[in-house]
Design an enzyme around this catalytic site. Structure first.
Site, PDB file in Angstrom:
ATOM      1  N   ASP A  23      -4.748  -9.635  -8.473  1.00  0.00           N
ATOM      2  CA  ASP A  23      -4.962  -8.609  -9.510  1.00  0.00           C
ATOM      3  C   ASP A  23      -3.752  -7.863 -10.080  1.00  0.00           C
ATOM      4  O   ASP A  23      -3.351  -8.059 -11.226  1.00  0.00           O
ATOM      5  CB  ASP A  23      -6.020  -7.589  -9.033  1.00  0.00           C
ATOM      6  CG  ASP A  23      -5.833  -7.075  -7.596  1.00  0.00           C
ATOM      7  OD1 ASP A  23      -4.781  -7.327  -7.012  1.00  0.00           O
ATOM      8  OD2 ASP A  23      -6.757  -6.401  -7.089  1.00  0.00           O
TER       9      ASP A  23
ATOM     10  N   GLU B 164     -12.393   0.522 -10.019  1.00  0.00           N
ATOM     11  CA  GLU B 164     -12.054  -0.419 -11.100  1.00  0.00           C
ATOM     12  C   GLU B 164     -12.997  -0.391 -12.300  1.00  0.00           C
ATOM     13  O   GLU B 164     -12.558  -0.545 -13.444  1.00  0.00           O
ATOM     14  CB  GLU B 164     -11.979  -1.858 -10.544  1.00  0.00           C
ATOM     15  CG  GLU B 164     -10.810  -2.095  -9.593  1.00  0.00           C
ATOM     16  CD  GLU B 164     -11.023  -1.533  -8.198  1.00  0.00           C
ATOM     17  OE1 GLU B 164     -12.199  -1.245  -7.845  1.00  0.00           O
ATOM     18  OE2 GLU B 164     -10.034  -1.378  -7.460  1.00  0.00           O
TER      19      GLU B 164
ATOM     20  N   ARG C 171       0.606   3.785  -3.166  1.00  0.00           N
ATOM     21  CA  ARG C 171      -0.017   5.089  -2.891  1.00  0.00           C
ATOM     22  C   ARG C 171       1.021   6.177  -2.667  1.00  0.00           C
ATOM     23  O   ARG C 171       0.908   7.268  -3.222  1.00  0.00           O
ATOM     24  CB  ARG C 171      -0.940   4.999  -1.668  1.00  0.00           C
ATOM     25  CG  ARG C 171      -2.032   3.966  -1.838  1.00  0.00           C
ATOM     26  CD  ARG C 171      -3.084   4.073  -0.756  1.00  0.00           C
ATOM     27  NE  ARG C 171      -3.818   2.821  -0.631  1.00  0.00           N
ATOM     28  CZ  ARG C 171      -5.074   2.723  -0.238  1.00  0.00           C
ATOM     29  NH1 ARG C 171      -5.761   3.783   0.080  1.00  0.00           N
ATOM     30  NH2 ARG C 171      -5.659   1.539  -0.135  1.00  0.00           N
TER      31      ARG C 171
ATOM     32  N   GLU D 229       0.829  -1.211   0.000  1.00  0.00           N
ATOM     33  CA  GLU D 229       0.000   0.000   0.000  1.00  0.00           C
ATOM     34  C   GLU D 229       0.860   1.256   0.000  1.00  0.00           C
ATOM     35  O   GLU D 229       0.545   2.234  -0.684  1.00  0.00           O
ATOM     36  CB  GLU D 229      -0.945   0.016   1.216  1.00  0.00           C
ATOM     37  CG  GLU D 229      -1.951  -1.128   1.255  1.00  0.00           C
ATOM     38  CD  GLU D 229      -3.095  -0.986   0.250  1.00  0.00           C
ATOM     39  OE1 GLU D 229      -3.152   0.020  -0.475  1.00  0.00           O
ATOM     40  OE2 GLU D 229      -3.931  -1.919   0.198  1.00  0.00           O
TER      41      GLU D 229
END
Ligand code: DMJ
Length: 442
Positions: free
Chosen positions: A213, A347, A84, A80
Site C-alpha cells: 500500500d 482507510e 507514527r 511503524e
C-alpha cells in the site's frame, strides 16, 4: 470522541503505547518493542492541535519532553516507528513550532539509521534501538524486507534532511529508489518482498493493501511534497498504477470496482480494508496524471469509495470488515471468520475525505457520518474505544485495543471531513501514511 479516547488513555494507559479500554490498562504490540514509548501520545499530538485541544496537547508535549527516551534496549519496527513517531513528531513541530519535537524526531531517526546497514542498503524491518542490530520478520518470504515498509520512509527522511541540513537521510531513501528503478518488474508490478542480502525479489505477490500500500502512496506524495519537482517519483507512480489497473483492478458481476491481490500470476478477488485508502490516492493523483486522464482517476477514486462504502453498508454494524471477497455470488462481504473484524482503521474515511475535498459531493459527508455514528455506537466503551471482532454480529465482542492510529488518523480524517477546506489545504500540506501533515517544500 477524541476527548473520550484521549482522556481514558490519559487515565489508564498514560505512557504506555496504547490502551486496553475494557481492562483499563496499557497495551503494546511487538511493533513498538518492549518499552513504553507513549505511541498514542506521539500519534495523537497533531490531531489534538488541529482540534484546538490545547491543554491536552501541552500535557502530551510535557510527557515527551520529560519521558520520551529512545536509548532503550528494545527492538522496534522501522516502518511503524517512522510513520507514527517521526511523522507524528515532525507534524507536531511544523504545526506548533515547538523545538522539542524536532529534537526528538532527529534523535530517533539516528537510532533507525543502523537498520540500513545491509548488503544492499534495503533496511531491515526491525532494529534494536540500543544495539543497532537489525533483522527481518520471520514470516516474510525467504528473509525478505517488505515493500510497504522500506518504501514508506521517503517523506519523513526528506524532511529530516531539510530540517537538519544533513543529507544522510535523503541519501538513504534515494538509494532505495535507485535500486528499485534498476530492477525488473514481473508484468510491471512491484512484488511485496525484496531480500536485503541478495537484492532479489521474494515471492511474486503484489498488493495495494497490506505489504504494498503505502509504497505507492509515497511515490505520489514525494512528488506532491517536492512541489511537483520530483518528476522521477511521479513517473514511478504512473507506471506502477498503470500496471495495477491492468492486472489487479476489476469490476464484479454486480458492478463494483475492486482491487484484488496478485499471487504468482493469479488474481485473488479479495480486497482488504487497508486497500480502501487507494480511492483517496487515485483522486489525489488525478491532477498531473498522464495523457490528461485526471477525470478517469477521479472516477476510479469514486468507484473505490463506493465499493468500500458497500463493504460497510452490507454488515450488521455498518462498519467494514478487514477483508471482503468478490467471488461466487459474494460481493464486498467477508467470508472467513478471521476477516470479519474492524479494528478502528481509517482507510475508508480517509478516502471519503479526499473525495469530499475534490468533489464536494455531499454523499461523502453522509457516508462519513454513518461511519462515525457506527463507531460511536458499537466501538465506544466506558474506558475508550475498542475494535470489534465480527461486524456481521448484532452482539459483537471487543478486541480490547484502542489503536494509536484511531486518534492519529480515523478521528482526524473525520474531523477534516466536516471542516472547511482551508484547514490544512492540500496545496500546502501532504499527509504521511499515518495522517501526519507535513508541509510542501516549495
Ligand atoms: C496505519 O498505521 C497506517 O495507515 C498504515 O499505512 C496502514 N495501517 C494503519 C491503519 O490501518
Amino acid at each position: 470522541m477524541m476527548k473520550h479516547a484521549w482522556d481514558n488513555y490519559r487515565q489508564y494507559g498514560w505512557g504506555h503505547n496504547e490502551l486496553k479500554p475494557i481492562a483499563r490498562k496499557g497495551h503494546s504490540t511487538n511493533i513498538f518493542g518492549n518499552s513504553q514509548l507513549g505511541a498514542t501520545i506521539v500519534d495523537a499530538l497533531d490531531t489534538l492541535y488541529i482540534m484546538g485541544l490545547h491543554d491536552e496537547f501541552r500535557e502530551g508535549q510535557e510527557w515527551i519532553d520529560k519521558n520520551l527516551d529512545f536509548s532503550v534496549n528494545s527492538e522496534v519496527s522501522v516502518f511503524e516507528v517512522n510513520i507514527r513517531f517521526i511523522g507524528g513528531l515532525l507534524a507536531a513541530y511544523y504545526l506548533s513550532g515547538q523545538e522539542v519535537f524536532k529534537i526528538k524526531a532527529v534523535q530517533l531517526a539516528g537510532k533507525l539509521l543502523p537498520a540500513f546497514n545491509t548488503p544492499t542498503g534495503i533496511p531491515w524491518a526491525m532494529v534494536n534501538l540500543k544495539s543497532g542490530v537489525g533483522r527481518n520478520w520471520g514470516w516474510a518470504s525467504a528473509g525478505s524486507s517488505i515493500l510497504a515498509e522500506f518504501g514508506t520512509l521517503h517523506m519523513e527522511f526528506v524532511h529530516l534532511s531539510y530540517l537538519t541540513g544533513d543529507p544522510v537521510y535523503y541519501n538513504k531513501v534515494m538509494h532505495i529508489r535507485k535500486l528499485l528503478q534498476k530492477m525488473d518488474r514481473p508484468n510491471g508490478l512491484y512484488p511485496n518482498y525484496l531480500n536485503p542480502r541478495t537484492g532479489r525479489w521474494g515471492q511474486h505477490h503484489t498488493s495495494v493493501g497490506g505489504l504494498g500500500d503505502s509504497f505507492y502512496e509515497y511515490l505520489l506524495k514525494a512528488w506532491l511534497m517536492s512541489d511537483k519537482m520530483d518528476t522521477e517519483a511521479r513517473k514511478m507512480y504512473d507506471d506502477a498504477i498503470e500496471a495495477i489497473e491492468k492486472h489487479l483492478i476489476r469490476k464484479s458481476n454486480g458492478g463494483l470496482t475492486f482491487i484484488g491481490e496478485w499471487k504468482n500470476g493469479h488474481l485473488e478477488r479479495k480486497m482488504g480494508h487497508l486497500t480502501c485508502f487507494a480511492g483517496g490516492m487515485f483522486a489525489l493523483g488525478a491532477d498531473g496524471s498522464r495523457d490528461d486522464k485526471a477525470g478517469h482517476y477521479l472516477q476510479l477514486g469514486a468507484e473505490i469509495a463506493h465499493t468500500c462504502h458497500e463493504s460497510y453498508d452490507r454488515t450488521t454494524l455498518k462498519l467494514g470488515p478487514e477483508a471482503f471477497k468478490f467471488d461466487g455470488g459474494v460481493e464486498a462481504v467477508a467470508v472467513r471468520q478471521n476477516e470479519k473484524y474492524y479494528i478502528l482503521r481509517p482507510e475508508v474515511i480517509e478516502t471519503y475525505w479526499y473525495m469530499w475535498r475534490f468533489t464536494h459531493d455531499p454523499k461523502y459527508r453522509q457516508w462519513g457520518w454513518e461511519a462515525a455514528q457506527a463507531i460511536d455506537k458499537y466501538c465506544r466503551v466506558s474506558g475508550g474505544f475498542s475494535g470489534v471482532k465480527d461486524v456481521y454480529s448484532s452482539s459483537p465482542t471487543y478486541d480490547d485495543v484502542q489503536q494509536s492510529f484511531f486518534l492519529a488518523e480515523t478521528l482526524k480524517y473525520l474531523y477534516l471531513l466536516f471542516s472547511n477546506d482551508d484547514l490544512l489545504p492540500l496545496d500546502n500540506w501532504v499527509f504521511n501514511t499515518e495522517a501526519h501533515p507535513l508541509p510542501v517544500l516549495h
